[in-house]
Enzyme design. Structure first.
Site, PDB file in Angstrom:
ATOM      1  N   ILE A  64     -11.112 -10.553  -0.371  1.00 28.78           N
ATOM      2  CA  ILE A  64     -10.948  -9.251   1.049  1.00 28.78           C
ATOM      3  C   ILE A  64      -9.406  -9.113   0.997  1.00 28.78           C
ATOM      4  CG2 ILE A  64     -13.236 -10.457   1.057  1.00 28.78           C
ATOM      5  CD1 ILE A  64     -11.702 -12.315   3.403  1.00 28.78           C
ATOM      6  N   ILE A 119       1.085  -4.478  10.127  1.00 24.24           N
ATOM      7  CA  ILE A 119       2.204  -3.445   9.587  1.00 24.24           C
ATOM      8  C   ILE A 119       1.843  -2.224  10.000  1.00 24.24           C
ATOM      9  CG2 ILE A 119       4.054  -3.033   7.525  1.00 24.24           C
ATOM     10  CD1 ILE A 119       3.738  -6.227   8.929  1.00 24.24           C
ATOM     11  N   GLY A 163      -0.792 -14.060  -1.503  1.00 25.54           N
ATOM     12  CA  GLY A 163      -0.743 -12.968   0.356  1.00 25.54           C
ATOM     13  C   GLY A 163       0.094 -14.288   0.481  1.00 25.54           C
ATOM     14  N   GLY A 172       0.823  -1.500  -0.028  1.00 30.15           N
ATOM     15  CA  GLY A 172       0.015   0.002   0.056  1.00 30.15           C
ATOM     16  C   GLY A 172       0.838   1.065   0.136  1.00 30.15           C
ATOM     17  N   CYS A 204      -8.102  -0.963   5.668  1.00 31.13           N
ATOM     18  CA  CYS A 204      -6.929  -1.705   6.058  1.00 31.13           C
ATOM     19  C   CYS A 204      -7.694  -1.673   7.748  1.00 31.13           C
ATOM     20  CB  CYS A 204      -5.493  -0.918   6.321  1.00 31.13           C
ATOM     21  SG  CYS A 204      -4.143  -1.758   7.144  1.00 31.13           S
ATOM     22  N   THR A 224      -7.972  -8.469   5.624  1.00 31.88           N
ATOM     23  CA  THR A 224      -7.789  -9.054   6.449  1.00 31.88           C
ATOM     24  C   THR A 224      -9.137  -8.715   7.354  1.00 31.88           C
ATOM     25  OG1 THR A 224      -6.544  -7.682   7.233  1.00 31.88           O
ATOM     26  CG2 THR A 224      -5.524  -9.778   6.066  1.00 31.88           C
TER      27      THR A 224
HETATM   28  C1  LIG Z   1       1.550  -8.798   5.826  1.00 36.58           C
HETATM   29  C2  LIG Z   1       0.247  -8.637   5.757  1.00 36.58           C
HETATM   30  C3  LIG Z   1       0.806  -7.078   4.703  1.00 36.58           C
HETATM   31  C4  LIG Z   1      -0.168  -6.666   4.229  1.00 36.58           C
HETATM   32  N1  LIG Z   1      -0.682  -5.325   3.578  1.00 36.58           N
HETATM   33  C5  LIG Z   1      -1.638  -4.870   2.670  1.00 36.58           C
HETATM   34  C6  LIG Z   1      -1.544  -3.994   2.051  1.00 36.58           C
HETATM   35  O1  LIG Z   1      -0.604  -2.889   2.352  1.00 36.58           O
HETATM   36  N2  LIG Z   1      -2.403  -3.000   1.325  1.00 36.58           N
HETATM   37  C7  LIG Z   1      -3.787  -4.104   1.111  1.00 36.58           C
HETATM   38  O2  LIG Z   1      -5.093  -3.325   0.532  1.00 36.58           O
HETATM   39  N3  LIG Z   1      -3.528  -5.087   1.343  1.00 36.58           N
HETATM   40  C8  LIG Z   1      -2.786  -5.523   2.649  1.00 36.58           C
HETATM   41  N4  LIG Z   1      -3.172  -7.194   3.525  1.00 36.58           N
HETATM   42  C9  LIG Z   1      -3.720  -7.659   2.935  1.00 36.58           C
HETATM   43  C10 LIG Z   1      -3.918  -8.754   1.834  1.00 36.58           C
HETATM   44  O3  LIG Z   1      -3.393  -7.774   0.852  1.00 36.58           O
HETATM   45  C11 LIG Z   1      -4.964  -9.807   1.743  1.00 36.58           C
HETATM   46  O4  LIG Z   1      -5.804  -8.991   1.426  1.00 36.58           O
HETATM   47  C12 LIG Z   1      -5.126 -10.991   2.693  1.00 36.58           C
HETATM   48  O5  LIG Z   1      -4.078 -10.568   3.027  1.00 36.58           O
HETATM   49  C13 LIG Z   1      -5.537 -11.937   2.436  1.00 36.58           C
HETATM   50  O6  LIG Z   1      -5.198 -12.930   1.954  1.00 36.58           O
HETATM   51  P1  LIG Z   1      -4.076 -13.180   2.079  1.00 36.58           P
HETATM   52  O7  LIG Z   1      -5.220 -15.007   3.428  1.00 36.58           O
HETATM   53  O8  LIG Z   1      -3.973 -14.939   0.909  1.00 36.58           O
HETATM   54  O9  LIG Z   1      -3.320 -13.475   3.174  1.00 36.58           O
HETATM   55  C14 LIG Z   1      -1.459  -7.431   3.898  1.00 36.58           C
HETATM   56  C15 LIG Z   1      -1.524  -8.405   4.432  1.00 36.58           C
HETATM   57  C16 LIG Z   1      -0.114  -9.354   5.702  1.00 36.58           C
HETATM   58  C17 LIG Z   1      -0.214 -10.662   5.493  1.00 36.58           C
END
Ligand SMILES: Cc1cc2nc3c(=O)[nH]c(=O)nc-3n(C[C@H](O)[C@H](O)[C@H](O)COP(=O)(O)O)c2cc1C
Length: 301
Positions: free
Chosen positions: A191, A71, A265, A46, A130, A193
């Site tokens: 989605i 984070i 992710g 982001g 977020c 988190t």
């Molecule tokens: C360490 C970490 C940092 C993330 N930073 C961002 C971010 O900066 N912007 C954003 O839109 N989503 C961010 N996410 C969310 C992920 O892009 C994703 O939507 C979420 O983790 C669900 O997918 P996953 O289960 O495959 O990780 C972050 C997730 C993690 C684990």
């Protein structure tokens, strides 16, 4: 040759596999593992108007079947991204989706306008979801009216396709997605988190300094699948699925539910080649059946 290309609105991606924001750095960190340009695209961490240090540690912890992160949107800022990272990504032919974040509509617009001046960006993805910051973030994402306002303002400020990233914590998420579609979004990504917590039993202490963190990983997948299904039935723009995808089968499951593309992710942390592995598996799956990737979209509906 199997046709893996898919269309996301006016955009054609070479295949439906992208990496998710915050889980793949700025793309350049993965050079040692595979050629990132093979992917449909990468979503950047982001980007905000100014650099951000993020939250103090501890800001990540593992849980069964997932992880928690707080984070707090640490990033280099849009200017340093355009100066130091984007030229290299552009030169290597990596498809870049710029994930952006701000605590006001005006700042969302300023970041989008800055990115508009650059070559080599496929789309902007608005992070209105977020859970780890005190201003903006999820407060936008839970409110259909605010989400639409941000979408409309960014839409008016840039020619780049605008993707809006949904929060699973929005009550009526289909209504939020519809409001964004009406405000001019080109795609919905879902989605982000879900807020969670963890306590160290020995130390009787919260494991994250921020108390709560965004929960991600395999345990999120059935929730994400249900939401993607719901949104895909509620809007006519493409839906891009994220949430616990770590194998080709997971990716296909989301496409059958109606996703046009997927993002990988948390799986990248356990296997830095996860996205490439998923892409190779998808190619084999389509080849064996003599189908194109786009034939999977919504096929279980
Ligand atoms: C360490 C970490 C940092 C993330 N930073 C961002 C971010 O900066 N912007 C954003 O839109 N989503 C961010 N996410 C969310 C992920 O892009 C994703 O939507 C979420 O983790 C669900 O997918 P996953 O289960 O495959 O990780 C972050 C997730 C993690 C684990």
């Amino acid at each position: 040759m199997t046709d893996l290309a898919i269309r996301v609105g006016s955009l054609t991606l070479k295949n439906p596999v992208l990496t998710a924001s915050g889980c793949f750095g700025y793309g350049l960190e993965y050079d040692d593992f595979f050629d990132v340009a093979e992917l449909g695209g990468i979503c950047t961490k982001g980007l905000s108007l100014k650099p951000r240090p993020g939250n103090p540690p501890e800001r990540i912890c593992e849980t069964p079947a997932g992880m928690l992160n707080a984070i707090g949107l640490a990033n280099v800022g849009v200017e340093a991204f355009c100066r130091d990272k984007l030229p290299i990504l552009r030169q290597r032919g990596v498809g870049v989706v710029a994930n952006i974040f701000a605590s006001s509509v005006a700042d969302f617009v300023t970041i989008a306008e800055r990115l508009e001046r650059e070559e080599g960006i496929l789309a902007v993805e608005l992070n209105v979801s977020c859970p780890n910051v005190t201003e903006g973030g999820i407060e936008f994402g839970k409110d259909a009216r605010l989400c639409a306002e941000v979408t409309r303002a960014v839409r008016a400020a840039t020619r780049l396709p605008v993707w809006v990233k949904m929060s699973p914590e929005a009550g009526d998420i289909a209504a939020v997605a519809r409001a964004c579609e009406e405000a001019g979004a080109d795609a919905i990504t879902a989605i982000n988190t879900i807020r969670g917590m963890s306590i160290d039993v020995e130390q009787k202490k919260l494991r994250l300094q921020n108390r709560t963190g965004g929960f991600s990983g395999p345990a999120l997948r059935p929730i994400a699948l249900r939401i993607v299904w719901e949104i895909a039935g509620a809007v006519s723009i493409p839906v891009i699925a994220i949430g616990g995808i770590s194998t080709t089968r997971d990716a296909i499951e989301f496409m059958l539910a109606g996703a046009t593309a997927i993002q990988v992710g948390t799986a990248n942390f356990a296997d830095p080649s996860a996205a490439k592995r998923i892409l190779d598996g998808l190619r084999t799956h389509c080849e064996k059946r003599g189908i194109s990737a786009s034939a999977l979209i919504g096929a279980a509906r």
